[in-house]
Every structure is written in structure tokens, then in C-alpha cells.
Design a protein around this motif. Sequence first.
Motif, PDB file in Angstrom:
ATOM      1  N   THR A 431     -51.194 -28.424 -12.274  1.00  0.00           N
ATOM      2  CA  THR A 431     -50.765 -29.790 -12.007  1.00  0.00           C
ATOM      3  C   THR A 431     -50.032 -30.325 -13.234  1.00  0.00           C
ATOM      4  N   GLY A 432     -48.878 -30.963 -13.003  1.00  0.00           N
ATOM      5  CA  GLY A 432     -48.078 -31.474 -14.113  1.00  0.00           C
ATOM      6  C   GLY A 432     -46.945 -30.555 -14.520  1.00  0.00           C
ATOM      7  N   ASP A 433     -46.974 -29.291 -14.048  1.00  0.00           N
ATOM      8  CA  ASP A 433     -45.863 -28.373 -14.313  1.00  0.00           C
ATOM      9  C   ASP A 433     -44.596 -28.865 -13.610  1.00  0.00           C
ATOM     10  N   ILE A 434     -43.448 -28.465 -14.158  1.00  0.00           N
ATOM     11  CA  ILE A 434     -42.170 -28.754 -13.519  1.00  0.00           C
ATOM     12  C   ILE A 434     -41.535 -27.429 -13.119  1.00  0.00           C
ATOM     13  N   ILE A 435     -41.328 -27.231 -11.828  1.00  0.00           N
ATOM     14  CA  ILE A 435     -40.658 -26.014 -11.353  1.00  0.00           C
ATOM     15  C   ILE A 435     -39.155 -26.241 -11.498  1.00  0.00           C
ATOM     16  N   VAL A 436     -38.540 -25.491 -12.396  1.00  0.00           N
ATOM     17  CA  VAL A 436     -37.123 -25.672 -12.718  1.00  0.00           C
ATOM     18  C   VAL A 436     -36.234 -24.835 -11.801  1.00  0.00           C
ATOM     19  N   SER A 437     -36.635 -23.585 -11.581  1.00  0.00           N
ATOM     20  CA  SER A 437     -35.824 -22.713 -10.739  1.00  0.00           C
ATOM     21  C   SER A 437     -36.719 -21.720 -10.012  1.00  0.00           C
ATOM     22  N   ALA A 438     -36.175 -21.122  -8.968  1.00  0.00           N
ATOM     23  CA  ALA A 438     -36.860 -20.075  -8.207  1.00  0.00           C
ATOM     24  C   ALA A 438     -35.857 -18.951  -7.965  1.00  0.00           C
ATOM     25  N   ASN A 439     -36.233 -17.746  -8.426  1.00  0.00           N
ATOM     26  CA  ASN A 439     -35.342 -16.578  -8.331  1.00  0.00           C
ATOM     27  C   ASN A 439     -33.976 -16.846  -8.974  1.00  0.00           C
ATOM     28  N   GLY A 440     -34.002 -17.622 -10.065  1.00  0.00           N
ATOM     29  CA  GLY A 440     -32.774 -17.913 -10.793  1.00  0.00           C
ATOM     30  C   GLY A 440     -31.950 -19.051 -10.236  1.00  0.00           C
ATOM     31  N   LYS A 441     -32.381 -19.672  -9.134  1.00  0.00           N
ATOM     32  CA  LYS A 441     -31.661 -20.774  -8.512  1.00  0.00           C
ATOM     33  C   LYS A 441     -32.352 -22.094  -8.860  1.00  0.00           C
ATOM     34  N   LEU A 442     -31.582 -23.069  -9.355  1.00  0.00           N
ATOM     35  CA  LEU A 442     -32.151 -24.374  -9.654  1.00  0.00           C
ATOM     36  C   LEU A 442     -32.689 -25.012  -8.379  1.00  0.00           C
ATOM     37  N   VAL A 443     -33.847 -25.657  -8.500  1.00  0.00           N
ATOM     38  CA  VAL A 443     -34.443 -26.309  -7.333  1.00  0.00           C
ATOM     39  C   VAL A 443     -34.563 -27.807  -7.598  1.00  0.00           C
ATOM     40  N   LYS A 444     -34.022 -28.590  -6.670  1.00  0.00           N
ATOM     41  CA  LYS A 444     -34.078 -30.052  -6.792  1.00  0.00           C
ATOM     42  C   LYS A 444     -34.770 -30.702  -5.604  1.00  0.00           C
ATOM     43  N   SER A 445     -35.122 -29.873  -4.625  1.00  0.00           N
ATOM     44  CA  SER A 445     -35.789 -30.404  -3.433  1.00  0.00           C
ATOM     45  C   SER A 445     -36.774 -29.367  -2.922  1.00  0.00           C
ATOM     46  N   VAL A 446     -37.662 -29.808  -2.037  1.00  0.00           N
ATOM     47  CA  VAL A 446     -38.613 -28.896  -1.424  1.00  0.00           C
ATOM     48  C   VAL A 446     -37.878 -27.812  -0.640  1.00  0.00           C
ATOM     49  N   GLU A 447     -36.766 -28.199  -0.003  1.00  0.00           N
ATOM     50  CA  GLU A 447     -35.985 -27.239   0.775  1.00  0.00           C
ATOM     51  C   GLU A 447     -35.396 -26.145  -0.116  1.00  0.00           C
ATOM     52  N   ASP A 448     -34.965 -26.527  -1.326  1.00  0.00           N
ATOM     53  CA  ASP A 448     -34.434 -25.534  -2.271  1.00  0.00           C
ATOM     54  C   ASP A 448     -35.485 -24.481  -2.592  1.00  0.00           C
ATOM     55  N   LEU A 449     -36.715 -24.932  -2.788  1.00  0.00           N
ATOM     56  CA  LEU A 449     -37.789 -24.012  -3.138  1.00  0.00           C
ATOM     57  C   LEU A 449     -38.174 -23.148  -1.939  1.00  0.00           C
ATOM     58  N   ARG A 450     -38.263 -23.791  -0.774  1.00  0.00           N
ATOM     59  CA  ARG A 450     -38.659 -23.054   0.433  1.00  0.00           C
ATOM     60  C   ARG A 450     -37.648 -21.945   0.748  1.00  0.00           C
ATOM     61  N   ALA A 451     -36.389 -22.188   0.467  1.00  0.00           N
ATOM     62  CA  ALA A 451     -35.349 -21.206   0.779  1.00  0.00           C
ATOM     63  C   ALA A 451     -35.494 -19.940  -0.056  1.00  0.00           C
TER      64      ALA A 451
END
Length: 481
Positions: A431-451
Motif C-alpha cells: 500500500t502506498g506504492d506507485i505503479i509507474v509502468s507494466a512490461n515497459g509501458k507507462l500506465v496512467k489508468s486502470v485500463e492501461d494496467l489491465r491491458a
Amino acid sequence: MTKNLQISALAAALSAALIVSTPGAFAAEAAPTTPTSATQVQAQLPDFVKLVEENGPGVVNIAVVKNARVVEMPFAFPGMDERQAEIFRHFGFPIPFGGQQEIPEQRGTGSGFIISADGLIMTNAHVVDEADEIIVRLTDKREFKGKVLGTDKQTDIAVVKIEAKDLPVLKIGRSNDLKVGEWVAAIGSPFGLDNTVTSGIVSALSRNLPSDQYVPFIQTDVAVNPGNSGGPLFNMKGEVVGINSQIFSTSGGFMGLSFAIPIDLAMQIKDQLVQNGKVTRGYVGVYIQELTQELADSFGLGTPQGALVTKIEKGSPAEKAGLREGDIITKLGDKKVTSSVSLPMLVSAMRPGDKAELTVIRDKKEIVVPVTIGTNSGDAVASDGAAANAGAHQLGVQIRPLTDEESRSADTTGLLVMKSSGLAAKSGIRTGDIIVSANGKLVKSVEDLRAQCTKDQVLLLVQRDGGRIFVPIRFKDEAKK
């Protein structure tokens, strides 16, 4: 029957005596075995007599005194001022309040060794730290007042000067030439007992300790105790190859694990302390993370060796050189980067302005990145915000995008983890972490992460307390469904 047995035994004894005493093939083969074996064993044992006779006078005892002083004690609770303290006192709460406390005079002892005939002495920084008086005693019982020319707490090196001439000087060797299993000896003042000699072997080289990111320690089984700190570690040529600095102990005494600062590193630090009174270290400007086997698999590596870049500081040599998050640094020049701990050691040993080449694994390909070493100005500071709304996700996290103010404060964009459970919590997401990217792709929304969570695993770049780490998460079949 008994008589026959006695005669037989006597005959056997006489026969054995005749075989041993009679010159011949049997006697020639049996006689020399024991003495020859003993001679060979004796010849293999090291002889420290000459080493100690020649080098003992160059080792000194260092006695330090810290004068009695009065210090201001803080309040029991951070941020509590005198007015608030008075309120608690008025209502009779048993809370310790701030005030002055007198600390009595403190005395300590350590070791050191002479590196120049006019009185330059090397020792540990922790031996002379905050000392009001330093007394250096030689083996001939002469005593001199010592003056600290400079200390470097990060490597635990200090240089002390005494006013003297024609002092015995120790020979400086090369710690890079040491081999595991090689015999070594220490001379120092454990518990104040001057010129005590102990010996052992080199147990390991380039040992990384959690508390020291700049020193690749020499590990030995030489008996080192309080008071040995700052004393020399010798090879069998009588050359100084290390400075005894630390022990691992659960009892406060020696337990078979002692650690020495390599003399190659110590002499580099000494030169800067003598010339400038301080140490300037090289700097690249990357946050790095240790590679695990799981991370290595995520990046397509066979072995988990190298330093994984998690963040690039703005305006740093790394940014100017074109390094990226997710790069894996495997070499600095011709020196291998075997772990995340070894990179700061290699970089700090370089001078600002030096040019170097970083060998990097990027997108499963090896490339070379030229970089100009900068000056180490300390760690960058970043922080993350806190807030309210949440979105559910199959990872087991409740997340939401950062607000504009939080992004400015944390100097990043991404998704704030409001709650971590399930796969995310098991993988180390907090809790409190910031997820910056997933698989090298920047994430700015829940949809970005889900993809990015459609395959067997996802590699998250997480910002935490100003630093960044990669967290691989493998999905179970039911989780993907």
C-alpha cells in the motif's frame, strides 16, 4: 596349550624385531614413512616470525579521549515543543521530557600503521570519530599527539598525522592479488594489548555487507577483536593488503568472521584525504535493483547477474548518456558488474570527469553506452501522496491514478496502490506504492494496467520511498480467468 601359545607369541615378537632391525627390502620401505610425512607437514606450515620482527614496529596503538559534555535531549515525541510538554506535565502524565544531560568522559583504543617516515598513519574512521584527544603509542613506548587530517565514514578510512621523523614504514601490497585460501596475519591492539599477532586465511574476496555499499571487503578467519580496528592485515610477503575494520559477532567477540578494507581502495581514499581533507566520488545517477532469477527470466537472461536500472535522475550523467529504466548494466569498462552492490563500488572509485563505457542489456540485446562520470552529490529525494477513491483489479490491488499535485510531488506519473492483497501482496507490492509502468509501458489508468496483464506474467516498475524497483508477478490459471 598355554605354554605353546607363549612360545608362539615370543617367536612372533622376535620375528618382528628381526624384520625391523635387519637391513633389507622390508626395513627400507617401512622405516622412513613417519618422519618423512611429519617433515612435509611441518614444511607446509607458515612461519610468521620474520614477518612480525620486520613489521611489528610499524604498527601503533591509538588511544582516544572524548571529553565530558552536556547535550540537549529531545522530547519523548517528535514535534513536541515546551508548551505542549508543560500541558502533559500539568496533568501528571509520566512522560520523559527534554532537557540537558551530562555525558561523562569516554576513552577508547584502536590500532593503526605507519605509511610515511614523517608520521602519516592510517586507521579506521570509527576509531578517531569525534575524538577530542588522540595519543599514538609506538612499540618503543614513545607517545605522540595525533591530528586527524581527514576521515571518510563511508569507507571507514582515516588519516592521522604525528610530528616525528625516521619512523618505521610498512610496505604496501596489492589486495587485488589476494587469493582465497591464502595465509594472512593481523597485528593490532585487541583490548589494548599492543602488538598482538593473529593469523588465518582469506575466506572470501569482494564480500558485500548490507551496511557498506562502497567497500568490497576481504573476509578472513583471522582473530580480530575490539581494539584491532584500524590495524594492518599482512600477506606472507610482509605487505599490507588490508585494514581490519569489522567482525560479525553475536557475543561481541571474535566468532571466525572478520572483514578488512582492501588496501587498494584504502590508498585511493588516503590520497584524497591527504590532498583535500575529503573524498569526492564518481556518480552516474541511476537507481538500481538486485536481479533475482525470476527477474532475470522476465528480461530473458540466463543468469541473474548485473544491476537493473529502475530510475534515472534528471540531469544526471546517466540521462545524458541515454540510459533507460529496465536496462541491465553488466560491465563498467572491462570490470564485471556481478550484482547491484558492485556497481556503486566501481563507479565511486572513478574520478569525476572520467569517461567510461557501460555494457548494457536492453531488449535482450547487448549494447555499449559511453558515459562521463559526474560528482556524487547525494541521493535524490521523492515522495508519494495519499488519497481516497479506488479501482479493483485482478492483481489483487486497489489503485487509482495520481492527482496532478501527487505527480509533481512524486516526480512521476502512475497508479497509486490503495490496498494490496492476493498475488500483488505475495509478490511484494505494498500500500502506498506507485505503479509507474507494466512490461515497459507507462500506465496512467486502470485500463492501461489491465491491458498488460493478458499473458502469463507482468513486470511492474514500482516507485517506493523515492526509489524504484521491478516486481515480476506470475499469474495462476484461475487468476487469469
